[in-house]
Design a protein around this motif. Structure first.
Motif: not given
Ligand code: C2E
Ligand code: MG
Ligand code: MG
Ligand code: MG
Length: 281
Positions: A190-203
Motif C-alpha cells: 500500500k505504501v512505497p516504504f524506503s526502509r523496514i526496521k526489524i523490531d528489537q525483540s527479534f534482534i
C-alpha cells in the motif's frame, strides 16, 4: 465499573484505578503546557551503515523533563498525548525541531521522526511538514517518517494517502517495529516504504533462538527483493552486529552503536570531524 461488581476486594482495585486515572489527567494537563514551558526535548540515536561503517542519520526520540516527576519516557506520555489530542501539537513541534536540526548537520545525514497513528487524522500534517522543511531550507529526502503497522489499519483510512503524498514530495517512510503488528506484508504493497526496521525483540533473541534467526534472515531477504533498505533495531552486542553483517543487513541502530544523544553533542562531533578532514586534506 467496579462499583457495579459489588463490595469486597474489588474496592481495592477501584481505589488504584482512580489513582491512575487521576495521575493520567494530571499528566495530561501538564503536557498541555510542556511545549511552551520548554520541558520537551529531542535526543538523537545514530544509524550505522554496516558496509561503509559510516553514520547515515539519526532517529529523533522525544523526552519530557517534568518539573516535579523528572524525566518521563515517551512510552508513558505519548499514549496520554494521543488520548487527549495534544499529540498533534507535539508532533508538529517534533517535525519543526528535527528540520531545524537537519539544517545544521551535513547534507548526507537524515533524521527519522516517529509518527503516531492519530496524527494522520489531521490532513494538515502534510502542510506542516512542507512548511517545516521550507522554513529550515532542508531537502525533503533528508527527512524520514517512521510509522508502525498499526497505523495503516482502516480506522486511519487517510494514512496511506497522506504517506503517498509525502513520498511524492521526496520524504521517505520507514516501517518501524516490523514483525510486531499484523498483516505487515499487505501494507508493504500500500505504501512505497524506503526502509523496514526489524523490531528489537527479534534482534535480542536471534543468536539464541533459531526461529528468530530465520525471521531476521527472511526479513532482510524480503527487503532486498523489494529493493528497500533494512535496519536492525536494538543492536547491543558485537556478536549481533557480526551476524547482521553476515546476513547483509544494511543499517544497524542500538546501544552498541550509540545511545540517544543531544543535538549539540552530535553537532560538536560533526564539527570536530570536519576540522579533522580539513587537516587531513
Ligand atoms: P521506537 O521508535 O521503536 O524507538 C526505539 C526505542 O528503543 C527507543 O526508546 C530507544 O531509546 C530504544 N533503544 C534504542 N537502542 C536500544 C538498544 O540497544 N536496546 C534497548 N533495549 N533499547 C534501545 P524510547 O526513546 O524510550 O522510545 C520508545 C518509543 O516511543 C519509540 O519506539 C516510539 O514508538 C515512541 N516515540 C519516541 N519519540 C516519539 C515521538 O516523537 N513521537 C511519537 N509519536 N512517538 C515517539
Ligand atoms: Mg522509531
Ligand atoms: Mg522501533
Ligand atoms: Mg517501538
Amino acid at each position: 465499573r467496579a462499583k457495579k461488581s459489588g463490595p469486597g476486594t474489588i474496592a481495592f482495585f477501584e481505589a488504584s484505578d482512580d489513582k491512575s486515572a487521576r495521575d493520567r489527567r494530571a499528566l495530561q494537563r501538564d503536557l498541555e503546557r510542556a511545549i511552551d514551558a520548554n520541558e520537551l526535548f529531542l535526543v538523537y540515536q545514530p544509524f550505522l551503515d554496516i558496509r561503509t561503517g559510516r553514520i547515515t542519520g539519526f532517529e529523533a526520540l522525544l523526552r519530557w523533563q517534568h518539573p516535579e516527576r523528572g524525566l518521563i519516557p515517551p512510552t508513558v506520555f505519548i499514549p496520554i498525548a494521543e488520548e487527549s489530542g495534544v499529540i498533534h501539537q507535539l508532533g508538529e513541534w517534533v517535525i519543526r525541531q528535527a528540520c531545524a536540526t537537519l539544517s545544521r548537520w551535513p547534507d548526507r545525514i537524515r533524521i527519522a521522526v516517529n509518527f503516531s497513528a492519530v496524527q494522520f487524522q489531521n490532513v494538515g500534517i502534510l502542510q506542516t511538514i512542507v512548511q517545516a522543511l521550507t522554513a529550515a531550507n532542508v531537502s525533503p529526502h533528508r527527512l524520514e517518517i517512521e510509522i508502525t503497522e498499526s497505523m495503516l489499519i482502516s480506522k486511519y483510512g487517510s494514512a496511506p494517502a497522506i504517506l503517498n503524498s509525502l513520498i511524492e514530495l521526496g520524504v521517505t517512510v520507514a516501517l518501524d517495529d516490523f514483525g510486531t503488528g499484523f498483516s505487515s506484508l499487505t501494507y508493504l504493497r500500500k505504501v512505497p516504504f524506503s526502509r523496514i526496521k526489524i523490531d528489537q525483540s527479534f534482534i535480542r533473541d536471534m543468536l539464541t533462538q533459531p526461529d528468530c534467526a530465520a525471521i531476521v534472515k527472511s526479513v532482510i531477504g524480503l527487503a532486498q527483493d523489494l529493493q528497500i533498505g533494512v535496519v536492525a533495531e536494538g543492536v547491543e552486542t558485537a556478536d549481533q552486529l557480526e551476524y547482521l553483517r553476515q546476513t547483509s543487513c544494511d543499517e544497524v541502530q542500538g546501544y552498541l552503536i550509540g545511545r540517544p544523544m543531544s543535538a549539540s553533542e552530535i553537532s560538536a562531533l560533526f564539527d570536530r570531524s570536519s576540522r579533522q578532514s580539513v587537516h587531513a586534506a
